[in-house]
Design a protein around this motif. Structure first.
Motif, mmCIF file in Angstrom:
data_model
loop_
_atom_site.group_PDB
_atom_site.id
_atom_site.type_symbol
_atom_site.label_atom_id
_atom_site.label_comp_id
_atom_site.label_asym_id
_atom_site.label_seq_id
_atom_site.Cartn_x
_atom_site.Cartn_y
_atom_site.Cartn_z
ATOM 1 N N ILE A 6 8.823 33.120 1.983
ATOM 2 C CA ILE A 6 9.484 33.354 3.270
ATOM 3 C C ILE A 6 10.597 34.369 3.047
ATOM 4 N N LEU A 7 10.655 35.381 3.897
ATOM 5 C CA LEU A 7 11.710 36.385 3.847
ATOM 6 C C LEU A 7 12.582 36.230 5.088
ATOM 7 N N VAL A 8 13.890 36.126 4.878
ATOM 8 C CA VAL A 8 14.861 36.056 5.971
ATOM 9 C C VAL A 8 15.739 37.292 5.841
ATOM 10 N N ILE A 122 12.211 31.093 -0.643
ATOM 11 C CA ILE A 122 12.879 31.640 0.536
ATOM 12 C C ILE A 122 13.847 32.697 0.025
ATOM 13 N N MET A 123 13.656 33.933 0.462
ATOM 14 C CA MET A 123 14.509 35.036 0.026
ATOM 15 C C MET A 123 15.331 35.557 1.193
ATOM 16 N N GLN A 152 8.334 45.748 0.784
ATOM 17 C CA GLN A 152 7.252 45.278 -0.079
ATOM 18 C C GLN A 152 7.171 43.751 -0.086
ATOM 19 N N ILE A 153 8.314 43.089 -0.129
ATOM 20 C CA ILE A 153 8.313 41.625 -0.103
ATOM 21 C C ILE A 153 7.827 41.134 1.254
ATOM 22 N N GLY A 154 8.267 41.786 2.319
ATOM 23 C CA GLY A 154 7.802 41.418 3.655
ATOM 24 C C GLY A 154 6.303 41.512 3.800
ATOM 25 N N SER A 155 5.700 42.481 3.137
ATOM 26 C CA SER A 155 4.251 42.675 3.265
ATOM 27 C C SER A 155 3.451 41.579 2.573
ATOM 28 N N LEU A 162 13.756 37.656 11.252
ATOM 29 C CA LEU A 162 14.881 38.557 11.467
ATOM 30 C C LEU A 162 15.953 37.757 12.186
ATOM 31 N N VAL A 163 17.146 37.724 11.599
ATOM 32 C CA VAL A 163 18.272 37.030 12.208
ATOM 33 C C VAL A 163 19.248 38.100 12.674
ATOM 34 N N THR A 164 19.546 38.091 13.974
ATOM 35 C CA THR A 164 20.460 39.087 14.529
ATOM 36 C C THR A 164 21.089 38.547 15.802
#
Length: 180
Positions: A6-8, A122-123, A152-155, A162-164
């Motif tokens: 998981i990418l945050v 979780i990154m 690259q990690i997202g792919s 996306l937190v915004t």
């Protein structure tokens, strides 16, 4: 939560870490927090930031620190573990003095180990490049390395958030992956 990556990602101070922490809690796994920041006793503001992060974390979480060997930390993950890595931007900053060849080797080692991990990962990664081009070479190098690594990690991630603006968007549901 099955084994997954998981990418945050998001801007500074937007709540990325808090969201990642809530995902780690929801994993119902033993959480290991991998901190990439180095402590600097001469910088009380930086230490206050680290302290705030530490105070939020449950006492049951194990904490490990790494400056360079992130791939090695991930490689040893057990299927019952959730690794929360905070943050990719700080890790990249730690390695800015490395040559392009050295950096590529380190980044490729990380990218190679992520899909093979037996634990949940979780990154947290900072978004860069949404403003002006940095005026200094080190700023451009940081932006380019972090931006490319995050992409690259997202792919290869099962889920990307996306937190915004105090909101969380699941980009995996709302968006579409770019072709590699």
């Amino acid at each position: 939560m099955a084994q997954q990556l998981i990418l945050v990602t998001g801007a500074a101070r937007c709540g990325k870490s808090e969201w990642a922490e809530s995902l780690a809690i929801a994993s119902d796994r033993a959480v290991t927090y991998i901190a990439t920041a180095t402590v600097d006793p001469a910088d009380p503001e930086w230490q206050a930031r680290i302290d705030r992060h530490q105070q939020r974390r449950p006492a049951t979480w194990q904490t490990m620190a790494t400056v360079e060997d992130l791939a090695q930390q991930i490689e040893g993950a057990e299927p019952t573990q959730c690794l929360l890595i905070d943050s990719l931007g700080t890790w990249v900053a730690n390695l800015l003095d490395r040559s392009d060849v050295e950096w590529e080797k380190i980044a490729q080692a990380l990218l190679a180990v992520l899909p093979t991990s037996r634990g949940t990962i979780i990154m947290v990664a900072e978004e860069t490049g949404w403003g002006v081009v940095p005026a200094y070479p080190s700023g451009r190098l940081f932006r380019d390395r972090l931006g490319m690594l995050t992409r690259q990690i997202g792919s290869i991630s099962s889920t990307v958030y996306l937190v915004t603006g105090g909101h969380v968007l699941n980009l995996s549901q709302l968006g579409q992956k770019l072709d590699r």
